[in-house]
Scaffold this motif. Sequence first.
Motif, PDB file in Angstrom:
ATOM      1  N   SER A 147      -7.853 -27.235  25.341  1.00 20.62           N
ATOM      2  CA  SER A 147      -6.938 -26.239  24.768  1.00 20.62           C
ATOM      3  C   SER A 147      -6.490 -25.245  25.823  1.00 20.62           C
ATOM      4  N   VAL A 187      -2.679 -23.472  20.115  1.00 25.02           N
ATOM      5  CA  VAL A 187      -2.619 -24.873  20.539  1.00 25.02           C
ATOM      6  C   VAL A 187      -2.929 -25.785  19.358  1.00 25.02           C
ATOM      7  N   TRP A 188      -3.967 -25.462  18.607  1.00 28.02           N
ATOM      8  CA  TRP A 188      -4.331 -26.259  17.433  1.00 28.02           C
ATOM      9  C   TRP A 188      -3.195 -26.282  16.415  1.00 28.02           C
TER      10      TRP A 188
END
Length: 224
Positions: free
Chosen positions: A171, A190-191
Amino acid sequence: MKLLFAEDEIGLSEAVVDILSYHNYQVDAVYNGQDALDYARVEQYDGIILDIMMPKMDGFAVLKALRSEGCKTPALFLTARSEIEDRIQGLDLGADDYLPKPFHMEELLARIRAMLRRRDTYLPDILRYADLSLNPQNFQLSCKDRSVTLPKLEYQLMETLLRNQGIYLSSEELLTKVWGYDTEAELGIVWVYICYLRKRLLLLGSDTEIRARRSVGYTLEMKK
């Protein structure tokens, strides 16, 4: 093969020159845009690597001047600026490729090899993996007979995954590569964007998925 490398960050310049020399490239290193322009005007290079943000003259101005004078030497922009608008401007000015910092030396070498194969004309590479293709010109992600135009950050994230096939990116790495060194975005973003891309892949009916490995990162893989 002889290259011109213009980069004002001395430490990075020395590291890149060492790697290129090890791989049998001859390299002239300069540290500002004016020197890059002067060297390119008098020497015959097989390829030119330009940082954008440089003293005296930026990389865009250097390449614009060279192309206006008829110089067809392939050129690669190497820069911390990763905005889509900057990439488009660089390509429109006649660049052959664009590699955002930070980068793996192996990827830089691969980009240079590809750049040197395209001597006189530039055709943007369609990035491919399994049943997926990503077009850098119109930012379309395609699968079989379906396609979707990706928003800027989704495009940059998918491009990063496609350019690092078989490599798990953390990440932290993705945040830096896509959002930039100086981003104030939280790591969790990012997720969020990984989830957006996973939904795109489902809607396209792709046999490819974004695989996550706990405490390691993300990569593209075929569904098992």
